[in-house]
Write a protein that holds these residues in place. Sequence first.
Motif, PDB file in Angstrom:
ATOM      1  N   ILE A 117      -6.974  16.584 -15.525  1.00 34.59           N
ATOM      2  CA  ILE A 117      -6.560  16.207 -14.178  1.00 34.59           C
ATOM      3  C   ILE A 117      -6.443  17.479 -13.346  1.00 34.59           C
ATOM      4  O   ILE A 117      -5.494  18.261 -13.523  1.00 34.59           O
ATOM      5  CB  ILE A 117      -5.215  15.450 -14.210  1.00 34.59           C
ATOM      6  CG1 ILE A 117      -5.352  14.200 -15.092  1.00 34.59           C
ATOM      7  CG2 ILE A 117      -4.777  15.076 -12.799  1.00 34.59           C
ATOM      8  CD1 ILE A 117      -4.037  13.476 -15.329  1.00 34.59           C
ATOM      9  N   TRP A 146      -2.736   6.146 -11.100  1.00 37.57           N
ATOM     10  CA  TRP A 146      -1.759   6.960 -11.823  1.00 37.57           C
ATOM     11  C   TRP A 146      -0.636   6.045 -12.311  1.00 37.57           C
ATOM     12  O   TRP A 146       0.223   5.634 -11.564  1.00 37.57           O
ATOM     13  CB  TRP A 146      -1.207   8.060 -10.936  1.00 37.57           C
ATOM     14  CG  TRP A 146      -0.325   9.023 -11.683  1.00 37.57           C
ATOM     15  CD1 TRP A 146      -0.218   9.173 -13.037  1.00 37.57           C
ATOM     16  CD2 TRP A 146       0.562   9.985 -11.113  1.00 37.57           C
ATOM     17  NE1 TRP A 146       0.675  10.160 -13.353  1.00 37.57           N
ATOM     18  CE2 TRP A 146       1.177  10.679 -12.186  1.00 37.57           C
ATOM     19  CE3 TRP A 146       0.900  10.333  -9.809  1.00 37.57           C
ATOM     20  CZ2 TRP A 146       2.116  11.683 -11.990  1.00 37.57           C
ATOM     21  CZ3 TRP A 146       1.834  11.342  -9.608  1.00 37.57           C
ATOM     22  CH2 TRP A 146       2.434  12.003 -10.688  1.00 37.57           C
ATOM     23  N   ILE A 186      -5.865   8.915  -8.586  1.00 37.28           N
ATOM     24  CA  ILE A 186      -5.945  10.343  -8.890  1.00 37.28           C
ATOM     25  C   ILE A 186      -7.318  10.644  -9.475  1.00 37.28           C
ATOM     26  O   ILE A 186      -7.956   9.794 -10.103  1.00 37.28           O
ATOM     27  CB  ILE A 186      -4.845  10.798  -9.876  1.00 37.28           C
ATOM     28  CG1 ILE A 186      -4.949  10.049 -11.214  1.00 37.28           C
ATOM     29  CG2 ILE A 186      -3.465  10.602  -9.259  1.00 37.28           C
ATOM     30  CD1 ILE A 186      -3.990  10.578 -12.277  1.00 37.28           C
ATOM     31  N   ILE A 201       0.766  13.637  -4.004  1.00 37.19           N
ATOM     32  CA  ILE A 201       0.210  12.543  -4.815  1.00 37.19           C
ATOM     33  C   ILE A 201       1.336  11.886  -5.591  1.00 37.19           C
ATOM     34  O   ILE A 201       2.085  12.554  -6.304  1.00 37.19           O
ATOM     35  CB  ILE A 201      -0.872  13.067  -5.771  1.00 37.19           C
ATOM     36  CG1 ILE A 201      -1.987  13.757  -4.976  1.00 37.19           C
ATOM     37  CG2 ILE A 201      -1.443  11.940  -6.617  1.00 37.19           C
ATOM     38  CD1 ILE A 201      -3.018  14.462  -5.838  1.00 37.19           C
ATOM     39  N   ALA A 237      -5.455  19.988 -10.451  1.00 37.33           N
ATOM     40  CA  ALA A 237      -4.281  20.019  -9.583  1.00 37.33           C
ATOM     41  C   ALA A 237      -4.120  21.398  -8.970  1.00 37.33           C
ATOM     42  O   ALA A 237      -4.547  22.412  -9.549  1.00 37.33           O
ATOM     43  CB  ALA A 237      -3.021  19.648 -10.366  1.00 37.33           C
TER      44      ALA A 237
END
Length: 258
Positions: free
Chosen positions: A104, A63, A38, A32, A106
């Motif tokens: 976020i 983003w 995102i 990414i 991840a």
Amino acid sequence: MCGRFTLMATWEEVVAYMGLLDVEPFPPRYNIAPTQPILIVIAGEAREPGSNLPDRRALLVRWGLIPRWAKNPKSLPLLINARSETADERGTFKAALRHRRALIPASGFYEWKTIGREKRPFFLKPRNGGMVAFAGLMETYADPNGSEIDTGAILTTAASADIAGIHDRMPVVVHPQDFARWLDCRRLEPRDVADIMRPPEPGLFDAIPVSDLVNKVTNVGPEIQERVADLPPAVADAPKKPEPKPKPPKDDGQFSLF
């Protein structure tokens, strides 16, 4: 800083980890990059008193945060990261930190270690597998034509002791027990969640040396995360010696055309 990250979890895993009601299915993403969409999680609408359902919703944002007051976004630098230590003092991030904090999800992130004149990429992934949640900020920008775009940035902090040898900064990691506090912008001000914006405990991530395939945003497959051979410590830590300057030719008393 954090310039690349990954989200390889299934949408079911994201729903369970982030405490969401639902989210649209999405494919795994191994590389990414800035300006790409995102997935972020923000506080949702207030639910009925006594409800045990999570008050969170997911959405896609660009983003690269664009402040609401920006007149010409093209004149601004690409704001993919915000320093947690100073975000509350900067007009660019202050309002978002107070009113629009986000999470976020991840599966890890990439960082580059400077070795001599080169930068070698590493994949930092959770040591125990699964996911982590980075602290993020969200801002909705309305351009002069009236169209709107949701944008976001990742908050960074000083690197934990075991990662500092690769880079001195890393994303702020929010643990699940702090999700509700971080997203509660109605009651909690930045000073109330300042303890969250700290380096994580050492050992949270494994650092895996990978090839420079990750450097190109067009490389988006799992092969970019394959481990490559480690450099010997003496080579990895020693800066490259400058090449010796060529010695001037001896003066033999004759002229030269070259």
